[in-house]
Motif scaffolding. Structure first.
Motif, PDB file in Angstrom:
ATOM      1  N   ALA A   1      -6.720  -7.462  -8.492  1.00  0.00           N
ATOM      2  CA  ALA A   1      -7.998  -7.250  -7.548  1.00  0.00           C
ATOM      3  C   ALA A   1      -9.073  -8.086  -7.637  1.00  0.00           C
ATOM      4  O   ALA A   1      -8.924  -9.135  -8.554  1.00  0.00           O
ATOM      5  CB  ALA A   1      -8.290  -5.791  -8.252  1.00  0.00           C
ATOM      6  N   PRO A   2      -9.902  -8.301  -6.671  1.00  0.00           N
ATOM      7  CA  PRO A   2     -10.939  -9.289  -6.594  1.00  0.00           C
ATOM      8  C   PRO A   2     -12.070  -9.309  -7.906  1.00  0.00           C
ATOM      9  O   PRO A   2     -12.453 -10.301  -8.426  1.00  0.00           O
ATOM     10  CB  PRO A   2     -11.820  -9.039  -5.233  1.00  0.00           C
ATOM     11  N   ASP A   3     -12.074  -8.053  -8.530  1.00  0.00           N
ATOM     12  CA  ASP A   3     -12.677  -7.961  -9.707  1.00  0.00           C
ATOM     13  C   ASP A   3     -11.930  -8.195 -11.249  1.00  0.00           C
ATOM     14  O   ASP A   3     -12.341  -8.574 -12.161  1.00  0.00           O
ATOM     15  CB  ASP A   3     -13.306  -6.638 -10.053  1.00  0.00           C
ATOM     16  N   GLY A   4     -10.599  -8.793 -10.863  1.00  0.00           N
ATOM     17  CA  GLY A   4      -9.755  -9.235 -12.058  1.00  0.00           C
ATOM     18  C   GLY A   4      -8.958  -8.322 -12.716  1.00  0.00           C
ATOM     19  O   GLY A   4      -7.955  -8.817 -13.409  1.00  0.00           O
TER      20      GLY A   4
ATOM     21  N   GLU B   1      -8.683 -10.550   0.884  1.00  0.00           N
ATOM     22  CA  GLU B   1      -7.319 -10.704   0.953  1.00  0.00           C
ATOM     23  C   GLU B   1      -6.520 -11.494  -0.422  1.00  0.00           C
ATOM     24  O   GLU B   1      -7.039 -12.500  -1.002  1.00  0.00           O
ATOM     25  CB  GLU B   1      -6.688 -12.107   2.060  1.00  0.00           C
ATOM     26  N   VAL B   2      -5.522 -10.742  -0.897  1.00  0.00           N
ATOM     27  CA  VAL B   2      -5.090 -11.055  -2.348  1.00  0.00           C
ATOM     28  C   VAL B   2      -3.544 -11.209  -1.926  1.00  0.00           C
ATOM     29  O   VAL B   2      -2.949 -10.930  -1.221  1.00  0.00           O
ATOM     30  CB  VAL B   2      -5.427  -9.928  -3.371  1.00  0.00           C
TER      31      VAL B   2
ATOM     32  N   PHE C   1       3.427 -11.484  -0.751  1.00  0.00           N
ATOM     33  CA  PHE C   1       2.908 -11.176   0.512  1.00  0.00           C
ATOM     34  C   PHE C   1       1.331 -10.745   0.378  1.00  0.00           C
ATOM     35  O   PHE C   1       0.887 -10.835  -0.780  1.00  0.00           O
ATOM     36  CB  PHE C   1       3.419 -10.150   1.098  1.00  0.00           C
ATOM     37  N   ALA C   2       0.747 -11.170   1.565  1.00  0.00           N
ATOM     38  CA  ALA C   2      -0.809 -10.917   1.573  1.00  0.00           C
ATOM     39  C   ALA C   2      -0.995  -9.349   1.673  1.00  0.00           C
ATOM     40  O   ALA C   2      -0.536  -8.455   2.729  1.00  0.00           O
ATOM     41  CB  ALA C   2      -1.308 -11.513   2.683  1.00  0.00           C
ATOM     42  N   LEU C   3      -2.181  -9.076   0.950  1.00  0.00           N
ATOM     43  CA  LEU C   3      -2.408  -7.696   0.999  1.00  0.00           C
ATOM     44  C   LEU C   3      -3.998  -7.640   0.966  1.00  0.00           C
ATOM     45  O   LEU C   3      -4.588  -8.480   0.460  1.00  0.00           O
ATOM     46  CB  LEU C   3      -1.841  -7.086  -0.277  1.00  0.00           C
ATOM     47  N   TRP C   4      -4.588  -6.790   1.818  1.00  0.00           N
ATOM     48  CA  TRP C   4      -5.992  -6.586   1.946  1.00  0.00           C
ATOM     49  C   TRP C   4      -6.378  -5.453   1.342  1.00  0.00           C
ATOM     50  O   TRP C   4      -5.882  -4.449   1.124  1.00  0.00           O
ATOM     51  CB  TRP C   4      -6.459  -6.293   3.356  1.00  0.00           C
ATOM     52  N   THR C   5      -7.438  -5.756   0.349  1.00  0.00           N
ATOM     53  CA  THR C   5      -7.974  -4.877  -0.595  1.00  0.00           C
ATOM     54  C   THR C   5      -9.437  -4.705  -0.453  1.00  0.00           C
ATOM     55  O   THR C   5     -10.117  -5.517  -0.039  1.00  0.00           O
ATOM     56  CB  THR C   5      -7.575  -5.108  -2.125  1.00  0.00           C
ATOM     57  N   ASP C   6     -10.024  -3.514  -1.096  1.00  0.00           N
ATOM     58  CA  ASP C   6     -11.483  -3.328  -1.172  1.00  0.00           C
ATOM     59  C   ASP C   6     -11.859  -4.131  -2.504  1.00  0.00           C
ATOM     60  O   ASP C   6     -11.168  -4.907  -3.218  1.00  0.00           O
ATOM     61  CB  ASP C   6     -12.068  -2.069  -1.142  1.00  0.00           C
ATOM     62  N   GLY C   7     -13.236  -4.111  -2.961  1.00  0.00           N
ATOM     63  CA  GLY C   7     -13.507  -4.659  -4.020  1.00  0.00           C
ATOM     64  C   GLY C   7     -13.067  -4.220  -5.178  1.00  0.00           C
ATOM     65  O   GLY C   7     -13.010  -5.233  -6.273  1.00  0.00           O
ATOM     66  N   ARG C   8     -12.638  -3.068  -5.349  1.00  0.00           N
ATOM     67  CA  ARG C   8     -11.834  -2.358  -6.565  1.00  0.00           C
ATOM     68  C   ARG C   8     -10.284  -2.670  -6.359  1.00  0.00           C
ATOM     69  O   ARG C   8      -9.696  -2.216  -7.481  1.00  0.00           O
ATOM     70  CB  ARG C   8     -12.414  -0.910  -6.916  1.00  0.00           C
ATOM     71  N   GLY C   9     -10.065  -3.268  -5.381  1.00  0.00           N
ATOM     72  CA  GLY C   9      -8.417  -3.676  -5.706  1.00  0.00           C
ATOM     73  C   GLY C   9      -7.572  -2.337  -4.843  1.00  0.00           C
ATOM     74  O   GLY C   9      -6.512  -2.876  -4.834  1.00  0.00           O
ATOM     75  N   ARG C  10      -8.318  -1.483  -4.319  1.00  0.00           N
ATOM     76  CA  ARG C  10      -7.479  -0.438  -3.587  1.00  0.00           C
ATOM     77  C   ARG C  10      -7.023  -0.947  -2.116  1.00  0.00           C
ATOM     78  O   ARG C  10      -7.975  -1.674  -1.309  1.00  0.00           O
ATOM     79  CB  ARG C  10      -8.350   0.733  -3.282  1.00  0.00           C
ATOM     80  N   PRO C  11      -5.942  -0.790  -1.889  1.00  0.00           N
ATOM     81  CA  PRO C  11      -5.375  -1.364  -0.165  1.00  0.00           C
ATOM     82  C   PRO C  11      -6.183  -0.741   0.787  1.00  0.00           C
ATOM     83  O   PRO C  11      -6.610   0.329   0.659  1.00  0.00           O
ATOM     84  CB  PRO C  11      -3.808  -0.713  -0.367  1.00  0.00           C
TER      85      PRO C  11
END
Length: 201
Positions: free
Chosen positions: A102-105, A66-67, A125-135
């Protein structure tokens, strides 16, 4: 209980046909299968489903993050959309262009659904992404997974009970048809002699 009573009643009855006893045993067997086997099968399927779904919950929690995203602008003419991932499916979401990290910066930019009814530039707002930052969709929660597992087990128990009952009805149907066929044969053998002189009637 009717099956047990039927077996006991037909035990020494001189009018008992073999099919009557078979029908009573089939009914008793079906009752025992429905009361004992169907719940057991449902429990096993529910346990397997629970294990698989809880593993999926853990995997999704590890792979989804969650980012916080920032609204750049609302997409023109985009209506409010229901979020299919929520429990009720009624949480309003609006399509917006947003920026997030993204979580990887890495910096990300794109069109996403925001949980805001009236988004303005700069809103967060809160957004869920994968490890590469894709929604991506929000991860499955443990309570929902348990609910799905319980429903799977309950549904399997009902299907098992229904299959047993369908099998019982099929067997009884065949027994009745065989019974009627034998009765027809007996009538055919006795019928031509009815009312004739010298037949012993």
């Amino acid at each position: 209980m009717r099956a047990i009573g039927g077996i006991w009643r037909w035990r020494h009855n001189p009018l008992r046909r073999r099919t009557d006893l078979v029908e009573a045993w089939v009914a008793l067997s079906a009752l025992l299968l429905i009361l004992l086997v169907a719940p057991l099968v449902g429990s096993l399927v529910g346990a397997v489903a629970q294990d698989v779904l809880q593993r999926s919950v853990r995997e999704q929690r590890e792979s989804r993050h969650e980012v916080t995203a920032t609204v750049v602008r609302k997409v023109d003419g985009s209506p409010l959309e229901a979020d299919p991932e929520t429990a009720t499916g009624r949480e309003a979401r609006t399509r917006v262009v947003a920026d997030w990290t993204a979580p990887d910066g890495s910096a990300q930019h794109g069109t996403v659904l925001a949980g805001l009814k009236t988004p303005h530039s700069g809103d967060h707002f809160a957004l869920w992404t994968d490890g590469r930052g894709r929604p991506t969709a929000r991860p499955l929660d443990s309570a929902t997974a348990t609910t799905h597992a319980v429903l799977a087990g309950f549904g399997t128990a009902l299907l098992t009970a229904g299959a047993v009952e369908a099998g019982r009805r099929l067997i009884v149907w065949r027994l009745v048809r065989r019974r009627y066929a034998r009765l027809d044969q007996a009538w055919d053998r006795a019928g031509p002699d009815w009312g004739r002189a010298g037949t012993g009637i």
